[in-house]
Design a protein around this motif. Structure first.
Motif, PDB file in Angstrom:
ATOM      1  N   LEU A   1       6.976   9.708   7.868  1.00 39.59           N
ATOM      2  CA  LEU A   1       5.789  10.561   7.771  1.00 39.59           C
ATOM      3  C   LEU A   1       5.903  11.671   6.725  1.00 39.59           C
ATOM      4  O   LEU A   1       4.955  11.901   5.964  1.00 39.59           O
ATOM      5  CB  LEU A   1       5.454  11.163   9.142  1.00 39.59           C
ATOM      6  N   PRO A   2       7.038  12.374   6.608  1.00 35.38           N
ATOM      7  CA  PRO A   2       7.110  13.433   5.580  1.00 35.38           C
ATOM      8  C   PRO A   2       7.010  12.903   4.154  1.00 35.38           C
ATOM      9  O   PRO A   2       6.777  13.676   3.217  1.00 35.38           O
ATOM     10  CB  PRO A   2       8.489  14.071   5.826  1.00 35.38           C
ATOM     11  N   HIS A   3       7.183  11.597   3.976  1.00 34.45           N
ATOM     12  CA  HIS A   3       7.210  11.007   2.627  1.00 34.45           C
ATOM     13  C   HIS A   3       5.982  10.144   2.330  1.00 34.45           C
ATOM     14  O   HIS A   3       5.877   9.588   1.234  1.00 34.45           O
ATOM     15  CB  HIS A   3       8.466  10.137   2.465  1.00 34.45           C
ATOM     16  N   ILE A   4       5.070  10.014   3.292  1.00 33.72           N
ATOM     17  CA  ILE A   4       4.008   9.016   3.157  1.00 33.72           C
ATOM     18  C   ILE A   4       3.092   9.328   1.971  1.00 33.72           C
ATOM     19  O   ILE A   4       2.657  10.460   1.784  1.00 33.72           O
ATOM     20  CB  ILE A   4       3.197   8.894   4.468  1.00 33.72           C
ATOM     21  N   LYS A   5       2.849   8.311   1.152  1.00 29.20           N
ATOM     22  CA  LYS A   5       1.894   8.418   0.044  1.00 29.20           C
ATOM     23  C   LYS A   5       1.564   7.019  -0.445  1.00 29.20           C
ATOM     24  O   LYS A   5       2.320   6.072  -0.214  1.00 29.20           O
ATOM     25  CB  LYS A   5       2.463   9.257  -1.110  1.00 29.20           C
ATOM     26  N   LEU A   6       0.420   6.893  -1.098  1.00 30.15           N
ATOM     27  CA  LEU A   6       0.051   5.622  -1.701  1.00 30.15           C
ATOM     28  C   LEU A   6       0.997   5.292  -2.854  1.00 30.15           C
ATOM     29  O   LEU A   6       1.488   6.188  -3.547  1.00 30.15           O
ATOM     30  CB  LEU A   6      -1.373   5.681  -2.248  1.00 30.15           C
ATOM     31  N   ILE A   7       1.223   3.998  -3.064  1.00 27.13           N
ATOM     32  CA  ILE A   7       1.956   3.574  -4.256  1.00 27.13           C
ATOM     33  C   ILE A   7       1.167   4.009  -5.489  1.00 27.13           C
ATOM     34  O   ILE A   7      -0.070   3.963  -5.504  1.00 27.13           O
ATOM     35  CB  ILE A   7       2.193   2.053  -4.217  1.00 27.13           C
ATOM     36  N   ASP A   8       1.866   4.446  -6.513  1.00 28.21           N
ATOM     37  CA  ASP A   8       1.236   5.013  -7.708  1.00 28.21           C
ATOM     38  C   ASP A   8       0.139   4.104  -8.260  1.00 28.21           C
ATOM     39  O   ASP A   8       0.348   2.890  -8.443  1.00 28.21           O
ATOM     40  CB  ASP A   8       2.273   5.257  -8.803  1.00 28.21           C
TER      41      ASP A   8
ATOM     42  N   ILE B   1       0.847  -1.196   0.000  1.00 22.87           N
ATOM     43  CA  ILE B   1       0.000   0.000   0.000  1.00 22.87           C
ATOM     44  C   ILE B   1       0.880   1.243   0.000  1.00 22.87           C
ATOM     45  O   ILE B   1       0.594   2.221  -0.695  1.00 22.87           O
ATOM     46  CB  ILE B   1      -0.956  -0.010   1.208  1.00 22.87           C
ATOM     47  N   ILE B   2       1.945   1.197   0.788  1.00 24.59           N
ATOM     48  CA  ILE B   2       2.933   2.277   0.839  1.00 24.59           C
ATOM     49  C   ILE B   2       4.320   1.692   0.589  1.00 24.59           C
ATOM     50  O   ILE B   2       4.608   0.572   0.992  1.00 24.59           O
ATOM     51  CB  ILE B   2       2.892   3.018   2.201  1.00 24.59           C
ATOM     52  N   ASP B   3       5.156   2.449  -0.078  1.00 18.80           N
ATOM     53  CA  ASP B   3       6.507   1.990  -0.427  1.00 18.80           C
ATOM     54  C   ASP B   3       7.471   2.467   0.658  1.00 18.80           C
ATOM     55  O   ASP B   3       8.200   3.443   0.492  1.00 18.80           O
ATOM     56  CB  ASP B   3       6.909   2.539  -1.799  1.00 18.80           C
ATOM     57  N   ASP B   4       7.471   1.755   1.772  1.00 19.26           N
ATOM     58  CA  ASP B   4       8.182   2.224   2.958  1.00 19.26           C
ATOM     59  C   ASP B   4       9.210   1.243   3.507  1.00 19.26           C
ATOM     60  O   ASP B   4       9.739   1.445   4.601  1.00 19.26           O
ATOM     61  CB  ASP B   4       7.171   2.532   4.075  1.00 19.26           C
ATOM     62  N   MET B   5       9.492   0.178   2.759  1.00 22.82           N
ATOM     63  CA  MET B   5      10.344  -0.871   3.334  1.00 22.82           C
ATOM     64  C   MET B   5      11.761  -0.382   3.624  1.00 22.82           C
ATOM     65  O   MET B   5      12.406  -0.839   4.575  1.00 22.82           O
ATOM     66  CB  MET B   5      10.368  -2.098   2.420  1.00 22.82           C
ATOM     67  N   ALA B   6      12.265   0.554   2.836  1.00 23.28           N
ATOM     68  CA  ALA B   6      13.608   1.086   3.114  1.00 23.28           C
ATOM     69  C   ALA B   6      13.641   1.798   4.465  1.00 23.28           C
ATOM     70  O   ALA B   6      14.642   1.731   5.192  1.00 23.28           O
ATOM     71  CB  ALA B   6      14.026   2.042   1.999  1.00 23.28           C
ATOM     72  N   PHE B   7      12.537   2.445   4.824  1.00 20.22           N
ATOM     73  CA  PHE B   7      12.464   3.140   6.112  1.00 20.22           C
ATOM     74  C   PHE B   7      12.403   2.139   7.261  1.00 20.22           C
ATOM     75  O   PHE B   7      13.023   2.336   8.312  1.00 20.22           O
ATOM     76  CB  PHE B   7      11.243   4.062   6.138  1.00 20.22           C
ATOM     77  N   HIS B   8      11.667   1.040   7.062  1.00 17.92           N
ATOM     78  CA  HIS B   8      11.660  -0.027   8.062  1.00 17.92           C
ATOM     79  C   HIS B   8      13.052  -0.631   8.209  1.00 17.92           C
ATOM     80  O   HIS B   8      13.504  -0.922   9.321  1.00 17.92           O
ATOM     81  CB  HIS B   8      10.670  -1.126   7.665  1.00 17.92           C
TER      82      HIS B   8
ATOM     83  N   PHE C   1      -1.439   4.290  11.481  1.00 16.36           N
ATOM     84  CA  PHE C   1      -0.581   5.363  10.973  1.00 16.36           C
ATOM     85  C   PHE C   1      -0.773   5.544   9.471  1.00 16.36           C
ATOM     86  O   PHE C   1      -0.920   6.675   8.965  1.00 16.36           O
ATOM     87  CB  PHE C   1       0.880   5.022  11.298  1.00 16.36           C
ATOM     88  N   ALA C   2      -0.797   4.439   8.731  1.00 18.63           N
ATOM     89  CA  ALA C   2      -0.927   4.519   7.275  1.00 18.63           C
ATOM     90  C   ALA C   2      -2.347   4.859   6.846  1.00 18.63           C
ATOM     91  O   ALA C   2      -2.574   5.793   6.066  1.00 18.63           O
ATOM     92  CB  ALA C   2      -0.484   3.207   6.640  1.00 18.63           C
ATOM     93  N   LEU C   3      -3.322   4.116   7.351  1.00 19.51           N
ATOM     94  CA  LEU C   3      -4.700   4.305   6.882  1.00 19.51           C
ATOM     95  C   LEU C   3      -5.231   5.687   7.215  1.00 19.51           C
ATOM     96  O   LEU C   3      -5.946   6.298   6.399  1.00 19.51           O
ATOM     97  CB  LEU C   3      -5.610   3.234   7.490  1.00 19.51           C
ATOM     98  N   ASP C   4      -4.894   6.189   8.396  1.00 19.67           N
ATOM     99  CA  ASP C   4      -5.460   7.469   8.809  1.00 19.67           C
ATOM    100  C   ASP C   4      -4.724   8.656   8.181  1.00 19.67           C
ATOM    101  O   ASP C   4      -5.353   9.652   7.814  1.00 19.67           O
ATOM    102  CB  ASP C   4      -5.467   7.570  10.336  1.00 19.67           C
ATOM    103  N   ASN C   5      -3.412   8.565   8.049  1.00 20.56           N
ATOM    104  CA  ASN C   5      -2.688   9.652   7.389  1.00 20.56           C
ATOM    105  C   ASN C   5      -3.018   9.743   5.903  1.00 20.56           C
ATOM    106  O   ASN C   5      -2.952  10.826   5.310  1.00 20.56           O
ATOM    107  CB  ASN C   5      -1.179   9.488   7.594  1.00 20.56           C
ATOM    108  N   LEU C   6      -3.386   8.622   5.306  1.00 20.13           N
ATOM    109  CA  LEU C   6      -3.732   8.598   3.890  1.00 20.13           C
ATOM    110  C   LEU C   6      -5.240   8.693   3.653  1.00 20.13           C
ATOM    111  O   LEU C   6      -5.681   8.750   2.501  1.00 20.13           O
ATOM    112  CB  LEU C   6      -3.185   7.317   3.244  1.00 20.13           C
ATOM    113  N   ASN C   7      -6.021   8.651   4.730  1.00 21.23           N
ATOM    114  CA  ASN C   7      -7.483   8.764   4.651  1.00 21.23           C
ATOM    115  C   ASN C   7      -8.091   7.695   3.738  1.00 21.23           C
ATOM    116  O   ASN C   7      -8.921   7.984   2.868  1.00 21.23           O
ATOM    117  CB  ASN C   7      -7.903  10.164   4.187  1.00 21.23           C
ATOM    118  N   ILE C   8      -7.703   6.445   3.951  1.00 25.52           N
ATOM    119  CA  ILE C   8      -8.229   5.357   3.122  1.00 25.52           C
ATOM    120  C   ILE C   8      -8.905   4.260   3.946  1.00 25.52           C
ATOM    121  O   ILE C   8      -9.312   3.233   3.401  1.00 25.52           O
ATOM    122  CB  ILE C   8      -7.127   4.721   2.248  1.00 25.52           C
TER     123      ILE C   8
END
Length: 220
Positions: free
Chosen positions: A86-93, A16-23, A122-129
């Protein structure tokens, strides 16, 4: 599959989010810097699947940490990850369009992740999905994490969908294996792993870089 029976089950991180590098960076700091594991970034990447406690058990051995320590290090890792991401959070294209189209076609959706509720929220609410998903299965809802099929089977059960009528979206080999173990077809998102890493699995319908791939449109 008929439209009435069809359900899409989404892993969270890398799907849903491309965040694995941050993890990966957060885990590396905790495991190597704070806890003294002699692991490279690549070795950390291989180990960071499943519940946080399972990650610690794999690297340090069972019972090395008390439940309180597991909780402490788990939450510290997630706080570091969230602060950096958080500053980078967005849905995958393309995912925003897929979620909207799925809702229009009455396709049921679920999040089925090894993440803890703290990160799913954190993901669902910041992205409103959040409103798109009829079921959410987290690490706290299962006894055994992926590649065990419990996460996906529970999500399907909550939606009232049979496994053969579910399509899983996953970015990790262990997640694709969990889908295969659940009797479900899978679309592999290559955000974190090249398609060669999935060669042993027979349930992959397609490999896509993101949800703008033409194959995604063919699912609805």
């Amino acid at each position: 599959m008929t439209q009435k029976q069809q359900a899409f089950l989404f892993d969270l991180n890398g799907t849903i989010i491309d965040d694995m590098a941050f993890h990966g960076r957060a885990w590396y700091q905790i495991l190597t810097v704070d806890l003294g594991a002699k692991l490279t970034h690549e070795e950390v990447k291989v180990q960071m699947y499943g519940k946080n406690g399972e990650v610690l058990d794999r690297i340090f051995g069972k019972n090395r940490f008390s439940e309180e320590d597991v909780e402490k290090w788990s939450m510290e890792k997630e706080r570091r990850y969230q602060k950096e991401y958080l500053p980078h959070i967005k849905l995958i294209d393309g995912l925003d369009d897929l979620l909207k189209r799925a809702a229009e076609h009455s396709v049921q959706l679920a999040v089925a992740s090894a993440a803890i509720p703290f990160n799913i929220d954190f993901a669902l609410d910041n992205l409103n999905i959040r409103h798109y998903f009829g079921a959410i299965v987290s690490a706290n809802d299962v006894a055994i994490s992926k590649p065990h099929p419990e996460t996906f089977l529970k999500a399907a059960q909550l939606l009232g969908a049979s496994p053969e009528n579910c399509i899983v979206f996953e970015d990790a080999p262990k997640g694709v294996e969990a889908a295969q173990n659940a009797g479900m077809k899978c679309v592999a998102i290559t955000t974190a792993h090249p398609k060669e890493d999935f060669s042993q699995y027979t349930n992959v319908l397609a490999f896509v870089k993101d949800y703008t791939d033409p194959f995604i449109k063919s699912l609805l």
